[in-house]
Design a protein around this motif. Structure first.
Motif, PDB file in Angstrom:
ATOM      1  N   LYS A   6      29.478  83.603 104.469  1.00 24.18           N
ATOM      2  CA  LYS A   6      29.672  82.060 103.884  1.00 24.18           C
ATOM      3  C   LYS A   6      31.078  81.796 104.009  1.00 24.18           C
ATOM      4  O   LYS A   6      31.540  80.626 104.163  1.00 24.18           O
ATOM      5  CB  LYS A   6      29.039  82.092 102.239  1.00 24.18           C
ATOM      6  CG  LYS A   6      27.738  82.286 102.168  1.00 24.18           C
ATOM      7  CD  LYS A   6      27.400  82.381 100.625  1.00 24.18           C
ATOM      8  CE  LYS A   6      25.852  82.437 100.510  1.00 24.18           C
ATOM      9  NZ  LYS A   6      25.411  82.399  99.120  1.00 24.18           N
ATOM     10  N   ASN A  64      31.705  79.558 107.462  1.00 26.63           N
ATOM     11  CA  ASN A  64      31.472  78.213 107.535  1.00 26.63           C
ATOM     12  C   ASN A  64      32.255  77.643 106.292  1.00 26.63           C
ATOM     13  O   ASN A  64      31.782  76.359 105.905  1.00 26.63           O
ATOM     14  CB  ASN A  64      30.034  77.709 107.743  1.00 26.63           C
ATOM     15  CG  ASN A  64      29.232  78.238 106.374  1.00 26.63           C
ATOM     16  OD1 ASN A  64      29.385  78.985 105.626  1.00 26.63           O
ATOM     17  ND2 ASN A  64      27.820  77.773 106.427  1.00 26.63           N
ATOM     18  N   ARG A  65      32.615  78.486 105.434  1.00 22.07           N
ATOM     19  CA  ARG A  65      33.620  77.858 104.376  1.00 22.07           C
ATOM     20  C   ARG A  65      32.617  77.240 103.308  1.00 22.07           C
ATOM     21  O   ARG A  65      33.150  76.457 102.553  1.00 22.07           O
ATOM     22  CB  ARG A  65      34.774  77.071 104.751  1.00 22.07           C
ATOM     23  CG  ARG A  65      35.729  77.710 105.674  1.00 22.07           C
ATOM     24  CD  ARG A  65      36.731  76.833 106.064  1.00 22.07           C
ATOM     25  NE  ARG A  65      37.755  75.904 105.133  1.00 22.07           N
ATOM     26  CZ  ARG A  65      38.321  75.086 105.324  1.00 22.07           C
ATOM     27  NH1 ARG A  65      38.418  74.633 106.361  1.00 22.07           N
ATOM     28  NH2 ARG A  65      38.831  74.253 104.189  1.00 22.07           N
ATOM     29  N   GLU A 119      35.188  79.393 100.100  1.00 23.51           N
ATOM     30  CA  GLU A 119      36.817  79.318 100.609  1.00 23.51           C
ATOM     31  C   GLU A 119      37.300  80.655 100.697  1.00 23.51           C
ATOM     32  O   GLU A 119      37.395  81.506  99.573  1.00 23.51           O
ATOM     33  CB  GLU A 119      37.462  78.278 100.145  1.00 23.51           C
ATOM     34  CG  GLU A 119      37.039  77.210 100.316  1.00 23.51           C
ATOM     35  CD  GLU A 119      37.553  76.585 101.640  1.00 23.51           C
ATOM     36  OE1 GLU A 119      38.236  77.276 102.261  1.00 23.51           O
ATOM     37  OE2 GLU A 119      36.987  75.363 102.152  1.00 23.51           O
ATOM     38  N   VAL A 168      39.482  77.631 112.064  1.00 20.33           N
ATOM     39  CA  VAL A 168      38.692  76.766 111.366  1.00 20.33           C
ATOM     40  C   VAL A 168      38.920  76.434 109.790  1.00 20.33           C
ATOM     41  O   VAL A 168      38.496  75.747 108.948  1.00 20.33           O
ATOM     42  CB  VAL A 168      37.359  77.175 111.144  1.00 20.33           C
ATOM     43  CG1 VAL A 168      36.902  77.163 112.639  1.00 20.33           C
ATOM     44  CG2 VAL A 168      36.718  78.402 110.697  1.00 20.33           C
ATOM     45  N   THR A 169      39.796  77.616 109.223  1.00 24.37           N
ATOM     46  CA  THR A 169      40.563  77.282 108.056  1.00 24.37           C
ATOM     47  C   THR A 169      41.343  76.161 107.822  1.00 24.37           C
ATOM     48  O   THR A 169      41.687  75.674 106.547  1.00 24.37           O
ATOM     49  CB  THR A 169      41.401  78.656 107.497  1.00 24.37           C
ATOM     50  OG1 THR A 169      42.452  78.847 108.319  1.00 24.37           O
ATOM     51  CG2 THR A 169      40.374  79.760 107.499  1.00 24.37           C
ATOM     52  N   ASP A 219      38.604  70.146 108.326  1.00 26.07           N
ATOM     53  CA  ASP A 219      37.767  69.803 107.061  1.00 26.07           C
ATOM     54  C   ASP A 219      36.486  70.426 107.046  1.00 26.07           C
ATOM     55  O   ASP A 219      35.511  70.651 107.957  1.00 26.07           O
ATOM     56  CB  ASP A 219      37.334  68.259 107.538  1.00 26.07           C
ATOM     57  CG  ASP A 219      36.643  67.704 106.383  1.00 26.07           C
ATOM     58  OD1 ASP A 219      36.790  67.498 105.229  1.00 26.07           O
ATOM     59  OD2 ASP A 219      35.396  67.438 106.841  1.00 26.07           O
ATOM     60  N   PRO A 220      36.250  71.237 106.034  1.00 31.40           N
ATOM     61  CA  PRO A 220      34.894  72.023 105.938  1.00 31.40           C
ATOM     62  C   PRO A 220      33.338  71.446 105.953  1.00 31.40           C
ATOM     63  O   PRO A 220      32.711  71.907 106.565  1.00 31.40           O
ATOM     64  CB  PRO A 220      35.124  72.465 104.324  1.00 31.40           C
ATOM     65  CG  PRO A 220      36.028  71.550 103.533  1.00 31.40           C
ATOM     66  CD  PRO A 220      36.851  71.033 104.439  1.00 31.40           C
ATOM     67  N   LEU A 275      33.268  71.059 109.412  1.00 30.15           N
ATOM     68  CA  LEU A 275      32.641  72.467 110.075  1.00 30.15           C
ATOM     69  C   LEU A 275      31.648  72.809 110.076  1.00 30.15           C
ATOM     70  O   LEU A 275      30.927  73.382 110.867  1.00 30.15           O
ATOM     71  CB  LEU A 275      33.923  73.425 109.369  1.00 30.15           C
ATOM     72  CG  LEU A 275      33.533  75.191 109.855  1.00 30.15           C
ATOM     73  CD1 LEU A 275      33.996  75.126 111.543  1.00 30.15           C
ATOM     74  CD2 LEU A 275      34.381  75.922 108.684  1.00 30.15           C
ATOM     75  N   ARG A 276      30.656  72.672 108.848  1.00 33.99           N
ATOM     76  CA  ARG A 276      29.526  73.067 108.722  1.00 33.99           C
ATOM     77  C   ARG A 276      28.495  72.213 109.400  1.00 33.99           C
ATOM     78  O   ARG A 276      27.645  72.739 109.723  1.00 33.99           O
ATOM     79  CB  ARG A 276      29.333  72.884 107.006  1.00 33.99           C
ATOM     80  CG  ARG A 276      29.924  73.791 106.332  1.00 33.99           C
ATOM     81  CD  ARG A 276      29.512  73.580 104.737  1.00 33.99           C
ATOM     82  NE  ARG A 276      30.842  74.187 103.973  1.00 33.99           N
ATOM     83  CZ  ARG A 276      31.379  73.652 102.900  1.00 33.99           C
ATOM     84  NH1 ARG A 276      30.846  72.300 102.721  1.00 33.99           N
ATOM     85  NH2 ARG A 276      32.528  73.952 102.507  1.00 33.99           N
TER      86      ARG A 276
END
Length: 419
Positions: free
Chosen positions: A63, A66-67, A70, A83-84, A87-88, A91-92
């Protein structure tokens, strides 16, 4: 060239590389991190399985990619991009995600569930409609039959297929799967695993898959990461390497007894001999079915339904006693396998049916052939013989090493005596 409505303007996305660099998750108030300093490289188009005891951190690690959780330390690189720093939410939308029990929205139809992310990405309506139909066909569901159904109207296996279709709808390069087949019965689970193998051969996505079932890991994975507590990697290697050479007792515990038999999960039905058998459909007249049996010199025919799927096994004697009705004769087909099923799946199906053969099916369950117990047992004997040969060679190499060591020690003692 202008884009045709409802089609993709570029080729389907293939997999992306994933790199985990010192990935860590520490929860407030916890003395130790849940995930501690994980380093891993996953190749583009590779299927990697996370397997480990409950609570070891495998789902947490998944998990964080895809953050949904976190990270508190380290980096996640997808195709070299950190990808950190993204914007989460964005990203998802670029990473497919499938979970146990499908996670479908019950108030949405199948089509609306699949279309969710493409619509968020503002795809044109015609393109979304086409994509929904493509996805249903890809996972083996008839668009005309399932498009407007609601999740409650589907079986567990059908719901999982829709869940996978939704995860793939926006054509992401990466697919994360968190025990997606854990809530269905064993037969349905085998078929879903086969479907995933077929999809991966067609799509070449990068798949990270969490399971607690080592047999599932062997069947699905290009590589398996056996995880200890806090996601420490005990061994990260191919299924063959882990089965034949576990890194330590912890990994050997996951392999368990019968490693040679577990290798049956590494050979597919498509790798052995698939043959044909006489078939008929439920609409064929009885004289035509009997003529087919006589022409083939067979005692049995496989009756197919109107969609070309295996329905019943009919013996010559059954046909003579039907009074002209195929529907009242024969034995229902209890199980089938696909070309992507393992030898172990096929053997279980043959033994369950106790008839010496099992029907092989393709897209949407359509008949493609049969595989018989003799063919399967020949393959098992070949695997066991290969294992015995490998074991003999390993013993021979060990004896040579011991002889060399003994000779070297004797030479050493002789040198000392002369001195």
């Amino acid at each position: 060239m202008p884009e045709t409505p409802g089609t993709l303007s570029r080729p389907p996305a293939v997999g992306a590389t994933i790199e985990l660099e010192g990935l860590t998750k520490r929860y407030p108030g916890s003395a130790r991190p849940a995930v501690d300093d994980v380093h891993m490289e996953i190749g583009a188009g590779e299927t990697v399985i996370f397997v480990g005891p409950s609570g070891c951190g495998k789902s947490t690690t998944l998990k964080m990619i895809n953050r949904l959780i976190e990270p508190t330390g380290g980096r996640i690189l997808i195709d070299g991009r950190d990808v950190t720093r993204m914007d989460p939410v964005r990203l998802r939308r670029k990473i497919g995600y499938a979970i146990q029990a499908s996670g479908l929205f019950p108030h949405m139809t199948v089509a609306q569930n699949i279309a969710l992310v493409p619509r968020m990405l503002r795809w044109p309506a015609a393109r979304v409609r086409t994509r929904v139909e493509e996805m249903l066909d890809l996972v083996g569901l008839d668009p005309g039959e399932f498009h407007d159904r609601y999740p409650r109207q589907l079986s567990g296996g059908q719901q999982q297929r829709v869940g996978v279709a939704r995860a793939l709808a926006a054509d992401p390069p990466v697919l994360l799967m968190d025990e997606p087949f854990g809530a269905v019965d064993p037969i349905t689970r085998d078929h879903l695993q086969d479907e995933l193998i077929r999809l991966q051969r067609e799509l070449h996505k990068t798949i990270v898959f969490v399971t607690h079932d080592f047999d599932e890991a062997i069947k699905l994975g290009d590589r398996i990461a056996v995880l200890r507590e806090r996601s420490h990697i005990a061994q990260f290697d191919t299924p063959e390497a882990i089965l034949t050479n576990p890194a330590d007792d912890f990994v050997a515990g996951f392999v368990g007894a019968g490693a040679a038999l577990k290798r049956l999960n590494l050979t597919r039905v498509r790798d052995v001999g698939i043959t044909d058998c006489p078939t008929a459909t439920v609409d064929d007249p009885l004289p035509q079915v009997l003529d087919r049996l006589r022409a083939d010199g067979a005692d049995e025919v496989l009756l197919l339904d109107r969609r070309g799927r295996p329905y019943k096994w009919l013996r010559r004697g059954d046909l003579m006693r039907t009074g002209g009705s195929l529907a009242r004769a024969g034995t229902l087909v209890h199980d089938t396998v696909t070309r992507d099923a393992t030898l172990r799946d096929a053997l279980e199906a043959v033994l369950t049916d106790s008839a010496g053969r099992v029907a092989v099916t393709g897209r949407r369950g359509a008949y493609e052939g049969v595989v018989d117990v003799g063919t399967l047992m020949n393959s098992v004997h070949e695997l066991l013989e290969a294992d015995r040969l490998e074991a003999r060679e390993a013993r021979h190499r060990l004896e040579e090493l011991r002889a060399d060591r003994t000779h070297a020690e004797q030479e050493g003692f002789g040198g000392e005596a002369k001195a």
